[in-house]
Design a protein around this motif. Structure first.
Motif, mmCIF file in Angstrom:
data_model
loop_
_atom_site.group_PDB
_atom_site.id
_atom_site.type_symbol
_atom_site.label_atom_id
_atom_site.label_comp_id
_atom_site.label_asym_id
_atom_site.label_seq_id
_atom_site.Cartn_x
_atom_site.Cartn_y
_atom_site.Cartn_z
ATOM 1 N N ARG A 1 0.922 -1.125 0.061
ATOM 2 C CA ARG A 1 -0.257 0.008 -0.070
ATOM 3 C C ARG A 1 0.951 1.475 0.090
ATOM 4 N N PHE A 2 2.055 1.424 0.856
ATOM 5 C CA PHE A 2 2.924 2.394 0.839
ATOM 6 C C PHE A 2 3.955 2.252 -0.299
ATOM 7 N N VAL A 3 4.149 3.399 -0.923
ATOM 8 C CA VAL A 3 5.434 3.367 -1.884
ATOM 9 C C VAL A 3 6.197 4.566 -1.544
ATOM 10 N N ARG A 4 7.462 4.114 -1.584
ATOM 11 C CA ARG A 4 8.626 5.384 -1.064
ATOM 12 C C ARG A 4 9.446 5.721 -2.305
ATOM 13 N N MET A 5 9.689 6.670 -2.635
ATOM 14 C CA MET A 5 10.303 7.023 -3.994
ATOM 15 C C MET A 5 11.531 8.188 -3.871
ATOM 16 N N PRO A 6 12.617 7.559 -2.952
ATOM 17 C CA PRO A 6 13.833 8.613 -2.841
ATOM 18 C C PRO A 6 14.208 8.879 -4.338
ATOM 19 N N GLY A 7 14.667 10.136 -4.375
ATOM 20 C CA GLY A 7 15.180 10.691 -5.905
ATOM 21 C C GLY A 7 14.425 11.090 -6.744
ATOM 22 N N LEU A 8 12.815 10.989 -6.281
ATOM 23 C CA LEU A 8 11.828 11.485 -7.198
ATOM 24 C C LEU A 8 11.586 13.084 -7.175
ATOM 25 N N LEU A 9 11.930 13.533 -5.885
ATOM 26 C CA LEU A 9 11.700 15.130 -5.510
ATOM 27 C C LEU A 9 12.897 15.727 -4.736
ATOM 28 N N SER A 10 13.105 16.833 -4.961
ATOM 29 C CA SER A 10 13.854 17.586 -4.160
ATOM 30 C C SER A 10 13.191 18.861 -3.694
ATOM 31 N N GLY A 11 13.516 19.599 -2.699
ATOM 32 C CA GLY A 11 12.846 20.805 -2.425
ATOM 33 C C GLY A 11 13.780 21.894 -1.478
ATOM 34 N N GLU A 12 13.161 23.181 -1.744
ATOM 35 C CA GLU A 12 13.923 24.042 -1.038
ATOM 36 C C GLU A 12 13.115 25.088 -0.472
ATOM 37 N N CYS A 13 13.073 25.531 0.812
ATOM 38 C CA CYS A 13 12.310 26.848 1.192
ATOM 39 C C CYS A 13 12.609 27.860 0.648
ATOM 40 N N VAL A 14 12.173 28.696 0.400
ATOM 41 C CA VAL A 14 12.114 29.996 -0.535
ATOM 42 C C VAL A 14 11.093 31.163 -0.208
ATOM 43 N N THR A 15 11.644 32.339 0.128
ATOM 44 C CA THR A 15 10.824 33.474 0.093
ATOM 45 C C THR A 15 10.579 34.355 -0.906
ATOM 46 N N ARG A 16 9.356 34.580 -1.209
ATOM 47 C CA ARG A 16 9.009 35.427 -2.539
ATOM 48 C C ARG A 16 8.068 36.480 -2.094
ATOM 49 N N GLY A 17 8.346 37.824 -1.689
ATOM 50 C CA GLY A 17 7.203 38.795 -1.336
ATOM 51 C C GLY A 17 6.565 38.420 0.021
ATOM 52 N N GLU A 18 5.288 37.941 0.092
ATOM 53 C CA GLU A 18 4.699 37.798 1.281
ATOM 54 C C GLU A 18 4.596 36.297 1.518
ATOM 55 N N PHE A 19 5.208 35.322 0.533
ATOM 56 C CA PHE A 19 5.124 33.891 0.457
ATOM 57 C C PHE A 19 6.283 33.190 0.988
ATOM 58 N N GLY A 20 5.933 32.381 1.956
ATOM 59 C CA GLY A 20 7.274 31.488 2.363
ATOM 60 C C GLY A 20 6.760 30.101 2.256
ATOM 61 N N TYR A 21 7.532 29.437 1.349
ATOM 62 C CA TYR A 21 7.064 27.866 1.035
ATOM 63 C C TYR A 21 8.066 26.976 0.377
ATOM 64 N N LEU A 22 7.915 25.676 0.319
ATOM 65 C CA LEU A 22 8.596 24.651 -0.011
ATOM 66 C C LEU A 22 8.644 24.479 -1.408
ATOM 67 N N ALA A 23 9.661 25.048 -2.313
ATOM 68 C CA ALA A 23 9.625 24.903 -3.620
ATOM 69 C C ALA A 23 9.998 23.286 -3.978
ATOM 70 N N VAL A 24 9.175 22.656 -4.759
ATOM 71 C CA VAL A 24 9.432 21.108 -4.950
ATOM 72 C C VAL A 24 9.639 20.939 -6.436
ATOM 73 N N THR A 25 10.918 20.475 -6.897
ATOM 74 C CA THR A 25 11.156 20.100 -8.174
ATOM 75 C C THR A 25 11.179 18.271 -8.336
ATOM 76 N N VAL A 26 10.387 18.011 -9.410
ATOM 77 C CA VAL A 26 10.325 16.720 -9.874
ATOM 78 C C VAL A 26 11.340 16.419 -10.727
#
Length: 377
Positions: free
Chosen positions: A297-322
């Protein structure tokens, strides 16, 4: 004067009795939503499948207090206390894997339901503080019951998502921030809600003494993020990761790299509830990788995604790269542009999979924080 007192008393929600086992979705040592099979298959970027080795840890020496997100399909504005597929499925997917590192406690609570949320979005009427008063009173009562009956001085983690995170943020503000109990809190993991901090700082704003977590051994801190595809940053009407007016910004902590910078993420997905409802969690195998069925039922996918916290204007978020070219059907089923709404609904981004895309990272973070807390004790 007596009439006014009675009116005020009637306005205060009366919470459930959490001494009753039926008012808990998950408790340690029993068969419930968090006790099912959590075996996972690792899928490599080229589509190869490997059965994840069973995690062998000593009896968990920390507790996790989990509050599920908006998931009830009850037709009323507030849900009842009877677990449905929504509550059970979400706990089985989000909370159950944590039981390798903590005892899991998850209360039922009278949440704002999905039908009520959809009606609010349709009419443009945002939920108010009053709408969340009963849900919050329930969660607070459950947490106090947990502390009185089950905690016994153990370190604990608060885990929420979306509505659950909003309720837990208020709990930290009112019940933990600056109080003695803060010493027992490993972290408050609050994705899908905005924890506001002054720009360039990790403490202040919503929480006066509880900072954002910036190391895997730091305790008494907050892990929070809202996730968006790196190529689809939050639009001006984005629902998550925004601060509104003023000098505050939405805090962001990357569970895979709390100190900052880009890091490979370690997703762990239980079932794709965004593709047709939470009843899918009852199916034993629902994934494929390069056309081959995945046997867990569970699937683990190391290497599928990377991410970095960024701040742009009033937004702070985790930018996710596929990662391009990885097991394509698995990408389509999990983070495809037509799957979680970041193309059709860019204001939502990756909200529905905020936890799933970093769940193994969060589990390891809790393990590190628990070890550090006991080492310092």
């Amino acid at each position: 004067m007596i009439a006014l007192s009675l009116l005020l008393a009637a306005a205060v929600p009366v919470p459930p009795v959490y001494g009753e086992p039926t008012n808990w979705l998950c408790r340690p040592g029993r068969a419930d939503a968090c006790s099912g099979d959590i075996a996972a298959t690792i899928v490599t970027p080229d589509g190869k499948q490997l059965r994840e080795p069973r995690m062998r840890r000593a009896m968990p020496s920390a507790d996790c207090f989990y509050v599920y997100p908006t998931t009830s399909m009850d037709p009323t504005p507030l849900s009842d206390l009877i677990p449905g597929d929504g509550e059970i499925g979400m706990a089985a997917s989000q909370a159950a894997p944590f039981r390798n590192v903590c005892r899991v406690f998850a209360p039922m609570y009278r949440q704002v339901t999905l039908p009520a949320l959809r009606d609010s979005m349709r009419t443009g009427k945002r939920l108010s503080a009053a709408d969340l008063e009963t849900p919050y009173a329930d969660v607070r009562a459950a947490f106090r019951d947990y502390l009185a009956r089950d905690n016994h001085g153990r370190p604990f983690v608060l885990i929420g998502h979306s509505q659950g995170s909003a309720l837990l943020k208020r709990l930290v503000i009112e019940e933990i921030d600056g109080k003695r109990i803060q010493r027992q809190m490993l972290s408050a993991i609050l994705p899908g809600t905005a924890v506001l901090v002054p720009r360039g700082r990790d403490v202040g704003g919503d929480l006066k003494t509880v900072p954002l977590c910036r190391a895997v051994t730091q305790t008494g801190c907050v892990v929070t993020w809202a996730s968006y595809r790196d190529t689809n940053p939050p639009p001006v009407n984005a629902l998550f990761g925004r601060a509104g007016a003023g000098d505050l910004v939405a805090g962001c902590t990357n569970p895979a790299r709390p100190e900052g910078g880009s890091a490979r993420l370690d997703p762990l997905l239980g079932f794709p509830w965004w593709r047709g409802g939470v009843a899918q969690f009852r199916q034993p195998a629902i994934w494929t990788a390069r056309g081959k069925p995945v046997g867990t039922r569970f699937v683990r996918m190391p290497g599928l995604l990377s991410g970095e916290c960024v701040t742009r204007g009033e937004f702070g978020y985790l930018a996710v790269t596929v990662t391009p070219g990885a097991a394509t059907d698995l990408i389509a089923a999990t983070v495809g542009p037509d799957t979680v709404g970041d193309t059709a609904y860019p204001d939502w981004g990756f909200h529905v999979i905020d936890i799933a895309i970093v769940e193994r990272d969060v589990i390891e973070l809790v393990a590190s924080q628990s070890a550090a807390w006991h080492a310092r004790k």
